[in-house]
Design an enzyme around this catalytic site. Structure first.
Site, PDB file in Angstrom:
ATOM      1  N   SER A  17       0.889  13.438   5.039  1.00  0.00           N
ATOM      2  CA  SER A  17       1.062  12.230   3.964  1.00  0.00           C
ATOM      3  C   SER A  17      -0.074  11.156   4.375  1.00  0.00           C
ATOM      4  CB  SER A  17       2.495  11.692   4.245  1.00  0.00           C
ATOM      5  OG  SER A  17       2.990  11.575   5.310  1.00  0.00           O
ATOM      6  N   GLU A  39      -0.804   6.954   3.526  1.00  0.00           N
ATOM      7  CA  GLU A  39      -0.615   5.413   3.027  1.00  0.00           C
ATOM      8  C   GLU A  39      -1.771   4.657   2.469  1.00  0.00           C
ATOM      9  OE1 GLU A  39       1.985   3.232   5.783  1.00  0.00           O
ATOM     10  OE2 GLU A  39       0.488   1.557   5.647  1.00  0.00           O
ATOM     11  N   ASP A  94       7.097  -7.813   7.274  1.00  0.00           N
ATOM     12  CA  ASP A  94       6.796  -9.035   7.968  1.00  0.00           C
ATOM     13  C   ASP A  94       7.216 -10.397   7.267  1.00  0.00           C
ATOM     14  OD1 ASP A  94       5.225  -7.353   9.551  1.00  0.00           O
ATOM     15  OD2 ASP A  94       3.611  -7.402   8.223  1.00  0.00           O
ATOM     16  N   PHE A 118      -5.575  -5.391  13.942  1.00  0.00           N
ATOM     17  CA  PHE A 118      -4.209  -4.875  13.722  1.00  0.00           C
ATOM     18  C   PHE A 118      -3.148  -4.521  14.857  1.00  0.00           C
ATOM     19  CE2 PHE A 118      -6.371  -2.503   9.829  1.00  0.00           C
ATOM     20  CZ  PHE A 118      -6.342  -3.466   9.098  1.00  0.00           C
ATOM     21  N   HIS A 131       1.231  11.638   9.281  1.00  0.00           N
ATOM     22  CA  HIS A 131       1.188  10.618   8.411  1.00  0.00           C
ATOM     23  C   HIS A 131      -0.064   9.424   8.553  1.00  0.00           C
ATOM     24  CE1 HIS A 131       2.670   7.513   5.252  1.00  0.00           C
ATOM     25  NE2 HIS A 131       2.500   6.632   5.896  1.00  0.00           N
TER      26      HIS A 131
END
Length: 277
Positions: A8, A10, A101, A208, A258
Site C-alpha cells: 500500500s 501513502e 497533529d 521528519f 506500507h
C-alpha cells in the site's frame, strides 16, 4: 517483482493542478505492484479535508482501493459524523484513523482527545462499514511517557475496534519485531503492517524523524551526512538500505508493507524490484 507481498502507498493531497497531474503519474508507476490501497493524508486540524476527499475519490474512480486518513484533533463529533457519512455515500470502505497533529497555536482540541476515542465513535456511528487502520510506534510515540504506556495506548485503539495497524517508519528492524512481540503478549492479534520510508534527502529525513520519534541509527546518520549534496549517491545508498530492511521483513513472513511515498515513485520502484521474488 515480489508478488508475495501486499503493498500500500501513502500520498499527501496536492495543492495544485500540476501536483494532481504528478500524482496521477505516480499512481500509474506504482500500479504494476497491484497495491491493496492508496491512502491520502489529512492535514493538522483537518486543514486538507476537501483536498483529501478529492484525491481519494479520484483514486477510487480509477479503480484502486482508496483510504482517506481521518484525524480527530480540533474536530467535533458532528464534523466527524458528517465526514463519515460522506465517505459512506461514496462507497469508501477503509479509513486510516489517527489522533492527528495539533495545529500551531491551537487551543481547543475538539470533542476527541485520543485516537481510541475516534475509533470507538466511528464504530458506534457506522458499525463494521469501515476497515479501520490505526498508527503504531515501534520506537514509541514521542509523547509517550514510557514504552509500557505507549503499548497500553496502542491496545486501547485495537480494543476500541481497529482492524489493523500501520507503523511509523523505522530503520532498526529489531524494533519492529520487538514491538510486534510485545503486542502479541498483551493479546493483540491483528496485523501490524510495517511503514517504510525511502531515503530521498537527509535533511528532510532528519526533520521528519525529530518530529515523529523515528530513530536514525548512528551508523546510518553518519553515512548519510557524508554524502553532503551528492543526492544521487545518497539515494542509491538509501535504496540499498531500505531494500535490505524490506528483505529482512519478508524473510520473517511479513506479507504487507506500507510505503510513505512523499508523492514520488522512482525510488520505491527500485526498492520493490530489487526484492527477491
Amino acid at each position: 517483482m515480489n508478488n508475495k507481498i501486499d503493498y500500500s502507498f501513502e500520498f499527501f493531497p496536492p495543492k495544485t493542478a500540476e501536483g494532481m497531474a504528478n500524482l496521477r503519474e505516480v499512481r500509474k508507476q506504482l500500479a504494476p505492484f497491484k497495491p491493496e490501497f492508496f491512502s491520502v493524508t489529512f492535514g493538522a486540524g483537518g486543514s486538507t479535508r476537501d483536498r483529501t476527499m478529492e484525491s481519494v475519490l479520484e483514486i477510487q474512480a480509477e479503480g484502486y482501493g482508496a483510504a482517506p486518513h481521518i484525524s480527530c484533533i480540533s474536530s467535533s463529533k458532528a464534523e466527524i459524523s458528517e465526514l463519515l457519512q460522506a465517505y459512506q455515500a461514496k462507497g469508501i470502505k477503509r479509513l486510516v484513523t489517527l489522533r492527528g497533529d495539533i495545529p500551531s497555536g491551537e487551543v481547543s482540541s475538539g470533542d476527541f482527545k485520543y485516537a481510541n476515542e475516534l475509533v470507538q465513535f466511528i464504530r458506534a456511528e457506522t458499525g463494521d462499514w469501515f476497515h479501520l487502520e490505526v498508527a503504531a510506534y515501534p520506537e514509541f510515540h514521542p509523547e509517550a511517557g514510557s514504552a509500557q504506556k505507549d503499548l497500553d495506548n496502542f491496545k486501547r485503539k485495537m480494543d476500541a475496534g481497529a482492524d489493523s495497524a500501520i507503523t511509523q517508519y523505522f530503520y532498526n528492524v529489531d524494533a519492529y519485531f520487538r514491538f510486534v512481540e510485545a503486542a502479541q503478549m498483551v493479546g493483540i492479534t491483528a496485523p501490524i503492517i510495517p511503514g517504510i520510508m525511502p531515503i530521498y534527502n537527509y535533511t528532510q529525513l532528519a526533520r521528519f524523524s525529530s518530529v515523529c520519534g523515528a530513530e536514525i541509527p548512528r551508523w546510518l546518520r553518519m553515512r548519510l551526512e557524508a554524502y553532503g549534496d551528492d543526492l544521487p549517491s545518497l539515494r542509491a545508498f538509501g535504496v540499498d538500505v531500505v531494500t535490505e530492511i524490506c528483505a529482512k521483513l519478508a524473510q520473517t513472513g511479513v506479507n504487507k508493507m506500507h510505503f510513505y511515498t512523499l508523492n514520488q515513485a522512482g525510488t520505491i520502484r527500485q526498492i520493490i524490484e530489487q526484492l527477491p521474488a
